[in-house]
Design a protein around this motif. Structure first.
Motif, PDB file in Angstrom:
ATOM      1  N   VAL A 162      60.205  36.659 -25.104  1.00  0.00           N
ATOM      2  CA  VAL A 162      61.598  37.022 -26.188  1.00  0.00           C
ATOM      3  C   VAL A 162      62.255  37.947 -24.563  1.00  0.00           C
ATOM      4  N   GLU A 163      61.124  38.827 -24.905  1.00  0.00           N
ATOM      5  CA  GLU A 163      61.591  40.438 -24.179  1.00  0.00           C
ATOM      6  C   GLU A 163      61.523  39.441 -22.292  1.00  0.00           C
ATOM      7  N   GLN A 165      62.562  36.896 -21.444  1.00  0.00           N
ATOM      8  CA  GLN A 165      63.441  35.859 -21.037  1.00  0.00           C
ATOM      9  C   GLN A 165      64.941  37.346 -21.296  1.00  0.00           C
ATOM     10  N   CYS A 166      65.522  38.025 -21.738  1.00  0.00           N
ATOM     11  CA  CYS A 166      66.010  39.265 -21.678  1.00  0.00           C
ATOM     12  C   CYS A 166      65.845  39.791 -20.082  1.00  0.00           C
ATOM     13  N   GLU A 167      64.729  40.060 -20.068  1.00  0.00           N
ATOM     14  CA  GLU A 167      64.438  40.780 -18.321  1.00  0.00           C
ATOM     15  C   GLU A 167      64.977  40.603 -17.326  1.00  0.00           C
ATOM     16  N   ARG A 169      66.945  38.005 -17.565  1.00  0.00           N
ATOM     17  CA  ARG A 169      67.904  37.297 -17.649  1.00  0.00           C
ATOM     18  C   ARG A 169      68.425  35.609 -17.379  1.00  0.00           C
ATOM     19  N   LEU A 170      67.494  35.198 -18.574  1.00  0.00           N
ATOM     20  CA  LEU A 170      67.293  33.500 -18.396  1.00  0.00           C
ATOM     21  C   LEU A 170      67.848  32.989 -20.097  1.00  0.00           C
ATOM     22  N   GLU A 171      68.886  34.248 -20.638  1.00  0.00           N
ATOM     23  CA  GLU A 171      69.260  33.609 -22.022  1.00  0.00           C
ATOM     24  C   GLU A 171      69.592  32.618 -21.882  1.00  0.00           C
ATOM     25  N   TYR A 172      69.806  31.455 -21.301  1.00  0.00           N
ATOM     26  CA  TYR A 172      70.650  30.199 -21.531  1.00  0.00           C
ATOM     27  C   TYR A 172      69.105  28.820 -21.884  1.00  0.00           C
ATOM     28  N   SER A 174      65.066  27.806 -23.012  1.00  0.00           N
ATOM     29  CA  SER A 174      64.511  28.488 -24.373  1.00  0.00           C
ATOM     30  C   SER A 174      62.992  28.769 -23.828  1.00  0.00           C
ATOM     31  N   LYS A 175      62.437  29.665 -25.411  1.00  0.00           N
ATOM     32  CA  LYS A 175      61.201  29.909 -24.496  1.00  0.00           C
ATOM     33  C   LYS A 175      60.519  28.700 -23.960  1.00  0.00           C
TER      34      LYS A 175
END
Length: 195
Positions: A162-163, A165-167, A169-172, A174-175
């Motif tokens: 999750v971190e 993903q945010c770092e 910038r791939l929030e769109y 899934s994990k």
């Protein structure tokens, strides 16, 4: 207890096996280069007769269409070297203003388009097109950016999915997509970070 009888609703059609390019080539070669029947070809390749017929018909149709596209139209004088053979429009009120040479060119185009197709044309026509389907969630550049983010320093190597993903910038995505991308690039998750 009585046995359950399968009703048409409960029956599911088995998905037909996909026919790969090698099998298509074998089918077309056997059909047009030997005297084998459709039934014999179907038995040899282990597909249905309908599949053999569909492959042959589709290849012929596409090959003829391709040949017609590649054949110079009699009205197309841009490729013609003979300037005197250009189409004369004449009187627009006349019903037929085709000259004998135009009719001959038209007949030649029809003969070329309707002539026998070569095996090479049929094989090219039966080649599977570009696959359609869902595009990949991450491009190669995004995967490179994700790996660079992980390998940047000691802190990013210890980040959770999750971190990351945010770092990155791939929030769109899934994990699981991020995990798969990192695994593809040789980065494996340990309990304490990425190696």
């Amino acid at each position: 207890m009585a046995p359950t009888i399968a009703t048409p609703r409960r029956l599911r059609r088995a998905k037909a096996p996909t026919i790969n390019a090698t099998q298509r080539g074998a089918i077309l070669t056997m059909r047009y280069m030997t005297n084998l029947s459709v039934r014999q070809i179907a038995q040899h390749v282990k597909v249905s007769k309908t599949a053999v017929q569909n492959i042959c018909n589709r290849a012929e149709k596409i090959a003829r269409t391709n040949r017609q596209k590649n054949t110079t139209s009699p009205l197309d004088t841009s490729n013609s070297l003979d300037i005197g053979n250009s189409l004369d429009i004449g009187n627009p009120h006349e019903a037929n203003n085709n000259t004998p040479s135009d009719m001959q060119n038209s007949q030649e185009v029809e003969v070329v388009a309707c002539g026998e197709l070569s095996l090479a044309e049929l094989l090219a026509a039966s080649a599977p097109g570009k696959s359609t389907g869902r595009p990949p969630a991450l491009t190669e550049e995004e995967k490179d950016c994700l790996v660079a983010t992980v390998e940047r320093d000691f802190e990013t190597r210890k980040m959770t999915l999750v971190e990351l993903q945010c770092e990155a910038r791939l929030e769109y995505v899934s994990k699981q997509t991020i995990l798969t991308a990192l695994n593809e690039r040789g980065l494996k998750s340990t309990g304490n970070g990425w190696v």
